[in-house]
Design a protein around this motif. Structure first.
Motif, PDB file in Angstrom:
ATOM      1  N   THR A  31     -27.808 -11.297   2.025  1.00  0.00           N
ATOM      2  CA  THR A  31     -26.395 -11.538   2.516  1.00  0.00           C
ATOM      3  C   THR A  31     -25.808 -12.921   1.583  1.00  0.00           C
ATOM      4  O   THR A  31     -26.235 -12.862   0.560  1.00  0.00           O
ATOM      5  CB  THR A  31     -26.785 -12.241   3.854  1.00  0.00           C
ATOM      6  N   ARG A  39     -17.341 -13.998   8.405  1.00  0.00           N
ATOM      7  CA  ARG A  39     -17.179 -13.558   9.868  1.00  0.00           C
ATOM      8  C   ARG A  39     -17.948 -14.429  11.339  1.00  0.00           C
ATOM      9  O   ARG A  39     -17.904 -13.589  12.208  1.00  0.00           O
ATOM     10  CB  ARG A  39     -19.160 -12.500   9.898  1.00  0.00           C
ATOM     11  N   ARG A 154     -31.228  -9.585   8.376  1.00  0.00           N
ATOM     12  CA  ARG A 154     -29.611 -10.726   8.563  1.00  0.00           C
ATOM     13  C   ARG A 154     -28.909 -10.441   9.708  1.00  0.00           C
ATOM     14  O   ARG A 154     -27.540 -11.181   9.161  1.00  0.00           O
ATOM     15  CB  ARG A 154     -29.637  -9.866   7.015  1.00  0.00           C
ATOM     16  N   LYS A 215     -21.971  -5.966  18.287  1.00  0.00           N
ATOM     17  CA  LYS A 215     -20.395  -6.115  18.692  1.00  0.00           C
ATOM     18  C   LYS A 215     -21.078  -5.628  20.198  1.00  0.00           C
ATOM     19  O   LYS A 215     -19.396  -5.958  20.427  1.00  0.00           O
ATOM     20  CB  LYS A 215     -20.562  -4.371  18.241  1.00  0.00           C
ATOM     21  N   HIS A 249     -18.555 -22.275  23.971  1.00  0.00           N
ATOM     22  CA  HIS A 249     -19.934 -22.370  23.055  1.00  0.00           C
ATOM     23  C   HIS A 249     -19.983 -21.471  21.614  1.00  0.00           C
ATOM     24  O   HIS A 249     -18.370 -20.978  21.765  1.00  0.00           O
ATOM     25  CB  HIS A 249     -20.327 -20.937  24.461  1.00  0.00           C
ATOM     26  N   ASN A 252     -19.262 -18.277  17.487  1.00  0.00           N
ATOM     27  CA  ASN A 252     -18.749 -17.478  17.000  1.00  0.00           C
ATOM     28  C   ASN A 252     -17.509 -18.087  16.828  1.00  0.00           C
ATOM     29  O   ASN A 252     -16.650 -17.994  17.599  1.00  0.00           O
ATOM     30  CB  ASN A 252     -19.186 -16.103  16.870  1.00  0.00           C
TER      31      ASN A 252
HETATM   32  N1  ACO Z   1     -24.593 -10.064   5.482  1.00  0.00           N
HETATM   33  C1  ACO Z   1     -24.138  -9.365   5.354  1.00  0.00           C
HETATM   34  N2  ACO Z   1     -23.751  -8.072   5.288  1.00  0.00           N
HETATM   35  C2  ACO Z   1     -24.436  -8.278   6.624  1.00  0.00           C
HETATM   36  C3  ACO Z   1     -25.058  -9.284   7.644  1.00  0.00           C
HETATM   37  C4  ACO Z   1     -25.290 -10.652   6.480  1.00  0.00           C
HETATM   38  N3  ACO Z   1     -25.965 -11.469   7.530  1.00  0.00           N
HETATM   39  N4  ACO Z   1     -25.348  -9.124   8.449  1.00  0.00           N
HETATM   40  C5  ACO Z   1     -24.443  -7.702   8.833  1.00  0.00           C
HETATM   41  N5  ACO Z   1     -24.294  -7.723   7.720  1.00  0.00           N
HETATM   42  C6  ACO Z   1     -23.838  -6.035   6.806  1.00  0.00           C
HETATM   43  C7  ACO Z   1     -24.518  -5.218   8.438  1.00  0.00           C
HETATM   44  O1  ACO Z   1     -25.502  -4.578   8.182  1.00  0.00           O
HETATM   45  C8  ACO Z   1     -22.863  -4.136   7.974  1.00  0.00           C
HETATM   46  O2  ACO Z   1     -23.190  -2.873   6.868  1.00  0.00           O
HETATM   47  P1  ACO Z   1     -22.647  -1.353   6.847  1.00  0.00           P
HETATM   48  O3  ACO Z   1     -21.043  -1.218   7.167  1.00  0.00           O
HETATM   49  O4  ACO Z   1     -22.941  -1.155   5.235  1.00  0.00           O
HETATM   50  O5  ACO Z   1     -23.922  -1.198   8.614  1.00  0.00           O
HETATM   51  C9  ACO Z   1     -21.841  -4.774   8.287  1.00  0.00           C
HETATM   52  O6  ACO Z   1     -22.520  -6.328   7.696  1.00  0.00           O
HETATM   53  C10 ACO Z   1     -20.520  -4.634   9.203  1.00  0.00           C
HETATM   54  O7  ACO Z   1     -21.722  -5.139  10.340  1.00  0.00           O
HETATM   55  P2  ACO Z   1     -21.540  -5.160  11.838  1.00  0.00           P
HETATM   56  O8  ACO Z   1     -22.562  -5.786  12.698  1.00  0.00           O
HETATM   57  O9  ACO Z   1     -20.335  -4.653  12.380  1.00  0.00           O
HETATM   58  O10 ACO Z   1     -20.349  -6.527  11.767  1.00  0.00           O
HETATM   59  P3  ACO Z   1     -19.769  -7.532  13.055  1.00  0.00           P
HETATM   60  O11 ACO Z   1     -18.183  -7.667  11.952  1.00  0.00           O
HETATM   61  O12 ACO Z   1     -20.030  -6.772  14.109  1.00  0.00           O
HETATM   62  O13 ACO Z   1     -19.963  -8.827  12.394  1.00  0.00           O
HETATM   63  C11 ACO Z   1     -21.562 -10.000  14.183  1.00  0.00           C
HETATM   64  C12 ACO Z   1     -21.837  -9.128  13.089  1.00  0.00           C
HETATM   65  C13 ACO Z   1     -21.325 -11.825  13.403  1.00  0.00           C
HETATM   66  C14 ACO Z   1     -23.362 -10.366  14.845  1.00  0.00           C
HETATM   67  C15 ACO Z   1     -20.872 -10.148  15.465  1.00  0.00           C
HETATM   68  O14 ACO Z   1     -21.507  -8.873  15.787  1.00  0.00           O
HETATM   69  C16 ACO Z   1     -21.109 -11.050  16.045  1.00  0.00           C
HETATM   70  O15 ACO Z   1     -20.789 -12.237  16.104  1.00  0.00           O
HETATM   71  N6  ACO Z   1     -21.829 -11.534  17.606  1.00  0.00           N
HETATM   72  C17 ACO Z   1     -21.519 -11.511  18.762  1.00  0.00           C
HETATM   73  C18 ACO Z   1     -22.861 -11.609  18.644  1.00  0.00           C
HETATM   74  C19 ACO Z   1     -23.167 -13.512  18.839  1.00  0.00           C
HETATM   75  O16 ACO Z   1     -22.294 -14.393  18.300  1.00  0.00           O
HETATM   76  N7  ACO Z   1     -24.339 -14.128  19.065  1.00  0.00           N
HETATM   77  C20 ACO Z   1     -24.490 -15.237  19.817  1.00  0.00           C
HETATM   78  C21 ACO Z   1     -25.800 -15.292  20.773  1.00  0.00           C
HETATM   79  S1  ACO Z   1     -24.474 -14.738  22.257  1.00  0.00           S
HETATM   80  C22 ACO Z   1     -23.530 -15.633  22.327  1.00  0.00           C
HETATM   81  O17 ACO Z   1     -23.844 -16.829  21.937  1.00  0.00           O
HETATM   82  C23 ACO Z   1     -21.829 -15.558  22.898  1.00  0.00           C
END
Ligand code: ACO
Length: 322
Positions: A31, A39, A154, A215, A249, A252
């Motif tokens: 990462t 993000r 990651r 997602k 909260h 993100n």
């Molecule tokens: N570093 C680099 N690349 C990464 C990482 C990382 N840490 N993590 C994922 N990727 C890659 C993936 O492998 C993917 O690569 P690919 O396209 O080659 O397959 C690409 O980045 C995109 O991944 P996505 O999962 O589609 O990324 P997204 O834009 O959805 O962001 C995230 C991911 C940040 C987790 C987002 O979905 C999110 O914030 N979701 C909410 C979840 C959350 O906040 N949960 C916390 C607990 S619940 C709560 O508190 C409400």
């Protein structure tokens, strides 16, 4: 008309000393700072070394008691929200009660509602105060999420951090509209798989690690956070314009911005600390509240709305006049 209100008498917080930056994480998993910060809005998080959840909670509680100018001996309720308890039993609230010097006989228990845990705990304590059962309640959110983080994934390990926040609620008989103005909590049992741990006491005999369909959580979060806040505003007979601060909260930055936009709240009124602490689940809101009161940003007489969403899914909000 005179009624019993739950007034916020003091707040406290505590973060473990060690920080883990995005650059540090790039040495553990594939990462980089640019991906994580754009993000998620996170640049660093605090991580325990030897401390447990009860240690973090006890430190936050001591600060809240000092700010409330009461002693632990004055408490007649301790509620702690966490998904990372010291033990399966007894409840971590009891371990904290012992550490801060709460009297024997005082009820102390944990609430498990993930990132919404503090809103759930506050709702319960507020209602016990309004029923006349409690005069001084200690409400804590504390987590050591680093213990249930899969440091090889990651997709999740970049999100979480450790920390604690605490609030002392005090019963006050008054004509004034102060303290907790409204609370509302929700859950939807159709979503128990999108965000959970890979194990647990009765399944794998170990807590496992957080696994998440990012997602799906993201999509649900903005609606739920806006609903929690809007419901709290409505139940308090307020409008958006009456709100000085929104504390969502800290999951993100895109979820936080999306929630504010959906609610029609200006960004300047939104409290954000995710950059330096990450997602600390149940600790997130009381930590942000206490830090911003300490910094003088949130001031006495102001009206705040808190809103949380987490695994379950659970969500909810509260309106509070500080
Ligand atoms: N570093 C680099 N690349 C990464 C990482 C990382 N840490 N993590 C994922 N990727 C890659 C993936 O492998 C993917 O690569 P690919 O396209 O080659 O397959 C690409 O980045 C995109 O991944 P996505 O999962 O589609 O990324 P997204 O834009 O959805 O962001 C995230 C991911 C940040 C987790 C987002 O979905 C999110 O914030 N979701 C909410 C979840 C959350 O906040 N949960 C916390 C607990 S619940 C709560 O508190 C409400």
């Amino acid at each position: 008309m005179m009624s019993i209100r739950s007034v916020v008498a003091g707040c406290g917080h505590y973060l473990p000393a060690k920080t883990l930056t995005n650059n540090d994480l790039s040495k553990i998993v594939d990462t980089n700072d640019e991906w994580i910060s754009t993000r998620t809005g996170i640049r660093a998080r605090h991580i325990v070394e030897t401390e447990t959840t009860s240690d973090l909670a006890a430190n936050a509680a001591k600060m809240a008691l000092a700010n409330a100018k009461i002693s632990a001996e004055d408490l007649d309720l301790v509620v702690l929200a966490t998904i990372t308890p010291d033990y399966s039993t007894p409840a971590t609230a009891l371990v904290v009660a012992e550490k801060v010097g709460v009297k024997s006989g005082v009820p102390a228990f944990d609430i498990s509602a993930a990132c919404s845990g503090f809103v759930y705990a506050l709702t319960l304590a507020d209602n016990m105060i309004k029923l006349g059962q409690v005069k001084n309640a200690l409400v804590i959110g504390a987590e050591t999420l680093s213990k249930v983080t899969d440091w090889t994934d990651r997709g999740t390990c970049v999100l979480f951090g450790d920390g604690a926040g605490a609030v002392v609620l005090q019963a006050k008989e008054t004509n004034d509209t102060i303290g907790i103005l409204s609370t509302k909590i929700f859950a939807d049992c159709k979503h128990t798989t999108e965000l959970r741990t890979s194990g647990g006491t009765s399944t794998t005999q170990s807590p496992g690690f957080i696994i998440m369909e990012g997602k799906e959580v993201f999509k649900y979060a903005v609606n739920a956070l806006a609903e929690g806040a809007n419901k709290a505003i409505e139940l308090a007979n307020l409008t958006i314009n009456d709100i000085d601060w929104l504390i969502p909260h800290q999951a993100n930055i895109r979820i936080i911005d999306g929630t504010a936009q959906r609610m029609g709240v200006d960004k300047s009124k939104v409290i954000v600390n995710i950059e330096n602490v990450g997602n600390t689940s149940a600790a997130s809101i009381p930590l942000a509240l206490s830090q911003n009161i300490e910094q003088g940003k949130i001031q006495k007489g102001q009206t705040i709305v808190i809103t949380a969403m987490g695994a379950g899914f659970t969500w909810g909000g509260a309106a509070i006049k500080i």
